[in-house]
Design an enzyme around this catalytic site. Structure first.
Site, short mmCIF file in Angstrom:
data_model
loop_
_atom_site.label_atom_id
_atom_site.label_comp_id
_atom_site.label_asym_id
_atom_site.label_seq_id
_atom_site.Cartn_x
_atom_site.Cartn_y
_atom_site.Cartn_z
N ASP A 154 0.83 -1.19 0.00
CA ASP A 154 0.00 0.00 0.00
C ASP A 154 0.88 1.26 0.00
O ASP A 154 1.88 1.32 0.72
CB ASP A 154 -0.87 -0.04 1.27
CG ASP A 154 -1.96 1.00 1.28
OD1 ASP A 154 -2.80 0.98 0.37
OD2 ASP A 154 -1.98 1.83 2.22
N GLU A 191 1.75 -0.44 -4.88
CA GLU A 191 0.79 0.56 -5.35
C GLU A 191 1.58 1.85 -5.58
O GLU A 191 2.13 2.42 -4.63
CB GLU A 191 -0.28 0.79 -4.28
CG GLU A 191 -1.30 1.82 -4.71
CD GLU A 191 -2.06 2.44 -3.55
OE1 GLU A 191 -3.22 2.80 -3.74
OE2 GLU A 191 -1.49 2.61 -2.45
C1 NOJ Z 1 -4.58 2.92 -0.74
C2 NOJ Z 1 -5.70 1.98 -0.43
O1 NOJ Z 1 -6.04 1.27 -1.60
C3 NOJ Z 1 -6.84 2.83 0.09
O2 NOJ Z 1 -8.03 2.10 0.20
C4 NOJ Z 1 -6.42 3.41 1.42
O3 NOJ Z 1 -7.42 4.32 1.86
C5 NOJ Z 1 -5.11 4.19 1.29
N1 NOJ Z 1 -4.14 3.51 0.50
C6 NOJ Z 1 -4.51 4.43 2.65
O4 NOJ Z 1 -4.01 3.24 3.18
#
Ligand code: NOJ
Length: 534
Positions: A204, A269
């Site tokens: 993440d 990500e």
């Molecule tokens: C990306 C995640 O996909 C999202 O759902 C989340 O709110 C943020 N990162 C913070 O962790």
């Protein structure tokens, strides 16, 4: 240099994102759980995917639906137990499916014992696990960084008089990745899950871990205006100092080394729109293996945007991008591309294009049904983006998170409970798994066909891809033994093919086929064809 030498288990694979809260509720409390995922593994086998990504299922107070973790090595009771996790992994492996778990290293929950200790003992070891700064001379936040979810990225902690940093909610304090103890803690967490048999990690906010040590202000790329919502405000800054620092890449090199002997995929990500910068994370093949390039979930139905995205990124990272059209943070592709039959047709044409690319494309649960976003009645929103910013012009993310429709019974077969965590949508039978399974013309069967086609056509990921300039509203991708033609125009377009002979082998309108193509081909509107050399 590019990542992915081709011999790894994920070469040519297809992934599937499971938003655990909304996939299937086995326990009956209205919230999806790990046992619910196990119940439905055969759906994924039937679909033909190779790897599932499970969104966070760890203990959490739930301010950001699990992306605020209070214990990285356990399971939240709402989602089950560690035994449920082990059963799920064993059952997935028995069926030949790989399991990727979500790791959230940018921030913890404010209820994590580390942060509690940091508050209780300002001189203790855990204090430096987080990012603390004294106030600016006027008493305000130390710099101009903003949170993704609205307001400054700093909250004053009255006990010590210092501010702590959070790129998301104040309940999600950011970790200090310059502290070697934090690095060591995450090495332990990675090994904990690797020892339990996971096949990979989705990381993440992978582009956000390290922050500028001088805490310099970000520059504004466009003026802020009072009508902007938090997402637009966040995107109005250049983020030179809070995101995408080179030192992030070093962290992933360390993880790659740590997990080297384990056959584990690291997918980050990466919310970085500059393609060159985004591709740094997979260059060299010694850090992340793939990136989720989030830009593709923002692209409209527009040929120039898609041409730039694929022609820009594909040569930089031919096997290093996990292409996605939808995810739990963005409106579903069908909705984004106009809804109804047109939205579904466009979304599947783009799915066909991305299945013809290297890297591991990921389908978001429900995408295989052509599912549009759900509707959230007033007062039922739960996403902090919506709840914390009343009156904001930006909708929250609940619409893409409503539950998976399995049948046309109560709650569409998601849960035995009367009330589910997001309102049940009463999806019609033709938008459910049961309703589509036996219909040869359904979207589900088109997806099954497309995935099987990708698996039996290694040219799609093995051969180098060229993108010649092509006619307006047509994207053309050429390989020695396969080529893709996507016509985004509202009417048919004629395309000249390179010397063949070529066979049209997949048509996004009707699936696998075998029809010889002449030198020049008329492609139906809003359609993607894959041709193979005969
Ligand atoms: C990306 C995640 O996909 C999202 O759902 C989340 O709110 C943020 N990162 C913070 O962790």
């Amino acid at each position: 240099m590019v990542s992915g030498t081709g011999g790894e288990w994920w070469t040519g694979a297809v992934g599937y994102e499971i938003y655990v809260r909304s996939f299937a509720d086995h326990s009956g409390d209205g919230i999806g759980d790990l046992a619910g995922v196990t119940d439905h593994l055969d759906h994924l086998v039937g679909l033909g995917v190779d790897v599932v990504w499970l969104t966070p299922f760890y203990p959490t107070p739930g301010f950001d639906h699990g992306y605020d973790i209070s214990d990285y090595c356990a399971v939240d009771p709402a989602h089950g137990t560690l035994d449920d996790f082990d059963r799920l992994t064993a059952e997935a492996h028995r069926r030949g499916l790989r399991v990727v778990v979500d790791l959230v290293p940018n921030h913890t929950s404010a209820e994590h014992p580390w942060f509690r200790d940091a508050l209780a003992n300002p001189r203790g070891d855990c204090r430096d696990y987080y990012i603390w700064e004294d106030p600016a001379p006027d008493g305000g936040p130390p710099n101009n960084w903003v949170s993704h979810f609205g307001g400054p990225a700093w909250t004053l902690e009255p006990g010590s008089g210092q501010y702590y940093c959070h790129l998301f909610l104040p309940e999600q304090p950011d970790l200090n990745w310059s502290n070697p103890d934090v690095v060591a803690e995450f090495d332990r967490i990675l090994l904990f899950w690797a020892d339990r048999g996971v096949d990979g990690f989705r990381i993440d906010v992978a582009h956000g871990l390290v922050k500028d040590p001088l805490r310099r202000d970000n520059s504004l790329s466009r003026p802020l205006t009072p009508d902007m919502g938090p997402v637009e405000i966040f995107e109005s800054y250049d983020h030179d100092h809070d995101l995408d620092q080179d030192a992030n890449i070093e962290i992933f090199r360390g993880w790659n080394q740590l997990l080297r002997s384990r056959d584990i995929i690291l997918i980050g990500e990466i919310g970085v729109s500059d393609q060159k910068r985004a591709s740094r994370y997979v260059a060299g093949g010694d850090g992340l293996h793939e990136i989720f390039f989030l830009e593709s979930t923002y692209l409209p139905w527009d040929v120039e945007s898609w041409r730039q995205a694929v022609t820009g990124l594909q040569p930089l990272a031919p096997t290093g991008v996990s292409w996605v059209l939808s995810c739990h943070d963005r409106p579903r592709a069908v909705t984004r591309f106009g809804g109804g039959e047109r939205g579904a047709r466009r979304a599947f044409a783009l799915a066909t294009l991305t299945m013809g690319l290297g890297g591991t494309p990921f389908i978001y649960q429900g995408e295989e049904l052509g599912l549009p976003d759900g509707r959230i009645e007033e007062g039922r929103a739960t996403d902090p983006l919506a709840v914390r910013n009343p009156g904001s012009p930006e909708a929250g993310r609940d619409g893409c998170r409503t539950h998976m429709p399995w049948t046309d019974g109560p709650t569409n077969g998601f849960s035995p409970a009367d009330r589910t965590w997001l309102p049940s949508q009463d999806r019609p039978a033709h938008l459910t798994v049961a309703g589509q399974s036996d219909d040869p013309d359904s979207m589900l069967n088109l997806y099954r066909d497309l995935i099987a086609f990708r698996h039996r056509t290694p040219a799609l990921w093995e051969e180098p891809l060229r993108w010649p300039d092509s006619a307006t509203e047509v994207v053309l991708g050429l390989r020695p033994r396969a080529l893709m033609v996507l016509n985004m125009a509202p009417e048919p377009r004629e395309v000249r093919l390179p010397d063949g002979p070529w066979t049209v082998s997949f048509d996004s309108r009707c699936g696998s086929c075998r029809s010889a193509a002449a030198q020049s081909l008329v492609v139906t509107r809003e359609t993607c064809l894959i041709l193979t050399r005969t």
